[in-house]
Design a protein around this motif. Structure first.
Motif, PDB file in Angstrom:
ATOM      1  N   TRP A  33      13.964 -15.966-162.888  1.00 42.74           N
ATOM      2  CA  TRP A  33      14.829 -16.531-161.851  1.00 42.74           C
ATOM      3  C   TRP A  33      15.299 -17.912-162.274  1.00 42.74           C
ATOM      4  N   LEU A  34      16.574 -18.173-162.066  1.00 42.55           N
ATOM      5  CA  LEU A  34      17.146 -19.480-162.385  1.00 42.55           C
ATOM      6  C   LEU A  34      17.325 -20.267-161.089  1.00 42.55           C
ATOM      7  N   GLN A  35      16.886 -21.518-161.105  1.00 43.18           N
ATOM      8  CA  GLN A  35      16.984 -22.371-159.928  1.00 43.18           C
ATOM      9  C   GLN A  35      17.706 -23.672-160.279  1.00 43.18           C
ATOM     10  N   VAL A  36      18.473 -24.192-159.322  1.00 46.86           N
ATOM     11  CA  VAL A  36      19.189 -25.444-159.537  1.00 46.86           C
ATOM     12  C   VAL A  36      19.399 -26.114-158.186  1.00 46.86           C
ATOM     13  N   ASN A  37      19.407 -27.439-158.167  1.00 51.51           N
ATOM     14  CA  ASN A  37      19.717 -28.170-156.949  1.00 51.51           C
ATOM     15  C   ASN A  37      21.187 -27.991-156.582  1.00 51.51           C
ATOM     16  N   PRO A  38      21.514 -27.912-155.294  1.00 55.11           N
ATOM     17  CA  PRO A  38      22.925 -27.798-154.903  1.00 55.11           C
ATOM     18  C   PRO A  38      23.781 -28.940-155.439  1.00 55.11           C
ATOM     19  N   GLU A  39      23.211 -30.170-155.474  1.00 57.79           N
ATOM     20  CA  GLU A  39      23.980 -31.307-155.979  1.00 57.79           C
ATOM     21  C   GLU A  39      24.243 -31.162-157.475  1.00 57.79           C
ATOM     22  N   SER A  40      23.221 -30.756-158.217  1.00 61.66           N
ATOM     23  CA  SER A  40      23.385 -30.594-159.664  1.00 61.66           C
ATOM     24  C   SER A  40      24.354 -29.470-159.984  1.00 61.66           C
ATOM     25  N   ARG A  41      24.388 -28.443-159.129  1.00 61.32           N
ATOM     26  CA  ARG A  41      25.272 -27.299-159.361  1.00 61.32           C
ATOM     27  C   ARG A  41      26.736 -27.716-159.371  1.00 61.32           C
ATOM     28  N   GLN A  42      27.053 -28.854-158.784  1.00 63.30           N
ATOM     29  CA  GLN A  42      28.433 -29.319-158.741  1.00 63.30           C
ATOM     30  C   GLN A  42      28.887 -29.921-160.069  1.00 63.30           C
ATOM     31  N   LEU A  43      27.940 -30.241-160.954  1.00 62.07           N
ATOM     32  CA  LEU A  43      28.285 -30.864-162.228  1.00 62.07           C
ATOM     33  C   LEU A  43      28.822 -29.818-163.198  1.00 62.07           C
ATOM     34  N   ALA A  44      29.888 -30.149-163.905  1.00 60.42           N
ATOM     35  CA  ALA A  44      30.539 -29.192-164.801  1.00 60.42           C
ATOM     36  C   ALA A  44      29.593 -28.706-165.884  1.00 60.42           C
ATOM     37  N   ARG A  45      28.797 -29.609-166.456  1.00 61.50           N
ATOM     38  CA  ARG A  45      27.913 -29.206-167.550  1.00 61.50           C
ATOM     39  C   ARG A  45      26.799 -28.276-167.058  1.00 61.50           C
ATOM     40  N   VAL A  46      26.361 -28.471-165.809  1.00 63.47           N
ATOM     41  CA  VAL A  46      25.332 -27.590-165.249  1.00 63.47           C
ATOM     42  C   VAL A  46      25.922 -26.211-164.967  1.00 63.47           C
ATOM     43  N   ARG A  47      27.082 -26.171-164.355  1.00 63.53           N
ATOM     44  CA  ARG A  47      27.729 -24.882-164.069  1.00 63.53           C
ATOM     45  C   ARG A  47      28.003 -24.122-165.360  1.00 63.53           C
ATOM     46  N   ALA A  48      28.508 -24.824-166.366  1.00 60.94           N
ATOM     47  CA  ALA A  48      28.835 -24.159-167.632  1.00 60.94           C
ATOM     48  C   ALA A  48      27.580 -23.635-168.316  1.00 60.94           C
ATOM     49  N   THR A  49      26.494 -24.386-168.246  1.00 58.62           N
ATOM     50  CA  THR A  49      25.242 -23.941-168.865  1.00 58.62           C
ATOM     51  C   THR A  49      24.696 -22.713-168.157  1.00 58.62           C
ATOM     52  N   ILE A  50      24.742 -22.710-166.836  1.00 62.14           N
ATOM     53  CA  ILE A  50      24.282 -21.545-166.080  1.00 62.14           C
ATOM     54  C   ILE A  50      25.122 -20.315-166.438  1.00 62.14           C
ATOM     55  N   ASP A  51      26.436 -20.480-166.444  1.00 61.99           N
ATOM     56  CA  ASP A  51      27.323 -19.356-166.772  1.00 61.99           C
ATOM     57  C   ASP A  51      27.049 -18.839-168.176  1.00 61.99           C
ATOM     58  N   PHE A  52      26.800 -19.748-169.096  1.00 57.19           N
ATOM     59  CA  PHE A  52      26.513 -19.354-170.480  1.00 57.19           C
ATOM     60  C   PHE A  52      25.220 -18.553-170.562  1.00 57.19           C
ATOM     61  N   LEU A  53      24.162 -19.035-169.910  1.00 54.81           N
ATOM     62  CA  LEU A  53      22.876 -18.335-169.956  1.00 54.81           C
ATOM     63  C   LEU A  53      22.972 -16.952-169.327  1.00 54.81           C
ATOM     64  N   VAL A  54      23.634 -16.866-168.196  1.00 52.56           N
ATOM     65  CA  VAL A  54      23.790 -15.573-167.517  1.00 52.56           C
ATOM     66  C   VAL A  54      24.546 -14.597-168.416  1.00 52.56           C
ATOM     67  N   GLU A  55      25.606 -15.072-169.054  1.00 53.42           N
ATOM     68  CA  GLU A  55      26.410 -14.200-169.915  1.00 53.42           C
ATOM     69  C   GLU A  55      25.623 -13.742-171.142  1.00 53.42           C
ATOM     70  N   GLN A  56      24.901 -14.663-171.777  1.00 50.37           N
ATOM     71  CA  GLN A  56      24.147 -14.315-172.980  1.00 50.37           C
ATOM     72  C   GLN A  56      23.033 -13.318-172.685  1.00 50.37           C
ATOM     73  N   ILE A  57      22.314 -13.534-171.593  1.00 50.27           N
ATOM     74  CA  ILE A  57      21.222 -12.624-171.252  1.00 50.27           C
ATOM     75  C   ILE A  57      21.761 -11.248-170.877  1.00 50.27           C
ATOM     76  N   GLU A  58      22.907 -11.217-170.218  1.00 52.25           N
ATOM     77  CA  GLU A  58      23.527  -9.933-169.888  1.00 52.25           C
ATOM     78  C   GLU A  58      23.916  -9.186-171.161  1.00 52.25           C
ATOM     79  N   LEU A  59      24.462  -9.894-172.149  1.00 55.21           N
ATOM     80  CA  LEU A  59      24.860  -9.260-173.404  1.00 55.21           C
ATOM     81  C   LEU A  59      23.663  -8.720-174.179  1.00 55.21           C
ATOM     82  N   GLU A  60      22.506  -9.370-174.030  1.00 60.73           N
ATOM     83  CA  GLU A  60      21.318  -8.994-174.794  1.00 60.73           C
ATOM     84  C   GLU A  60      20.221  -8.426-173.898  1.00 60.73           C
ATOM     85  N   ARG A  61      20.624  -7.796-172.818  1.00 56.80           N
ATOM     86  CA  ARG A  61      19.661  -7.293-171.842  1.00 56.80           C
ATOM     87  C   ARG A  61      18.679  -6.292-172.450  1.00 56.80           C
TER      88      ARG A  61
END
Length: 300
Positions: free
Chosen positions: A263-291
């Motif tokens: 499970w991935l967790q993040v603070n709502p405030e941190s989620r607004q930061l571009a680098r945090v959003r991009a990192t989350i999107d990247f991790l989700v995409e990579q794990i999906e590709l290598e499921r």
């Protein structure tokens, strides 16, 4: 004395590190500078923010009240930097990710290298240890756990399920009694966690396979357990995605499958930061590709 907003950086660092020396190392200044800035802040607010003793610093009730406002200021400043920076959508700044040692050392370390190749100005800190750091104290930006949180003001996202099974080395199996069912495991050297240092009760795998079976070799990290299994020290429960990387281990009783999730967790405030959003999107995409790494038994 007027309030110096920059003193908030020193205040938050001391809150999170609990000692002047550790806070100084975090901020790359001397510990005397941290002490001076904290004293100046206390004088400005005319209140004591920390109790000092030989073991470090403890936040006072007044300090606890200030943390909320200081973190709001921190989030606002970070958002301003990202909004007006001249990097042309190039991610920059630092991001700290906390994760269990297995997925951290054996998957994220390589995965995050690809993210940094895409964004060279991004500083990545991977905290891959058998414990959970605090999102609320801003010790980390993104937290990965093996259990879905049920409390706290956090945004939660399921990353993936993952499978685990029992593994041993050919060397070990060639010199020990055959294993045809779970009861045979009682005759073997079992490798597992140190119970009283277990950072998550969802990792009590052996109790799920055969209750009462006590490991004779114990470690706080699954990476150490896998290395012990590969060296021929016994039988251990290893995640499939780690077993894919270690050719010296083979399945034992492959029908005995354990399933868990990340499970991935993040603070709502941190989620607004571009680098945090991009990192989350990247991790989700990579794990999906290598499921398949997480869900399928490695072929030997």
């Amino acid at each position: 004395m007027a309030l110096n907003w920059d003193d908030m950086r020193y205040f938050l660092a001391l809150c999170r590190k609990n000692s002047f020396v550790s806070a100084a190392n975090e901020l790359r200044v001397t510990h005397s500078t941290v002490a001076r800035r904290i004293t100046a802040l206390e004088n400005s607010l005319q209140t004591l923010l920390f109790h000092r003793n030989e073991k470090g610093c403890r936040v006072t009730p007044s300090g606890e009240k200030l943390i909320v406002f200081a973190e709001q200021i921190e989030s606002t400043i970070i958002s301003i930097e990202e909004s007006v920076s001249g990097y042309n959508n190039q991610l920059s700044g630092s991001i700290r990710i906390g994760a269990p040692d297995g997925i951290g050392n054996c998957y994220l370390a390589a995965c995050l290298g690809r993210l940094q190749a895409l964004h060279p100005s991004l500083d990545i800190e991977l905290v891959a240890v058998p414990m959970y750091y605090s999102l609320s104290k801003r010790e980390i930006d993104i937290l990965i756990t093996v259990k879905k949180p049920t409390v706290g003001n956090v945004i939660v996202r399921k990353l993936t399920n993952y499978m685990l099974g029992m593994f041993a080395s050919e060397k070990y199996l060639a010199t020990t009694a055959p294993i045809t069912n779970k009861k045979d495991l009682k005759k073997h050297q079992i490798i597992g966690y140190v119970d009283d240092l277990l950072f998550d009760t969802d990792l009590q795998f052996m109790e799920e396979i055969i209750p009462g079976l006590t490991p004779r070799f114990r470690s706080t990290t699954v990476v150490a357990q896998m290395n012990a299994v590969a060296a021929g020290s016994g039988i251990g429960v290893i995640p499939y995605f780690m077993a894919h990387q270690e050719e010296r281990i083979i399945p034992v009783l492959p029908e005995q499958i354990i399933e868990r999730g990340y499970w991935l967790q993040v603070n709502p405030e941190s989620r607004q930061l571009a680098r945090v959003r991009a990192t989350i999107d990247f991790l989700v995409e990579q794990i999906e590709l290598e499921r398949n790494l997480f869900l399928t038994l490695p072929e030997r």
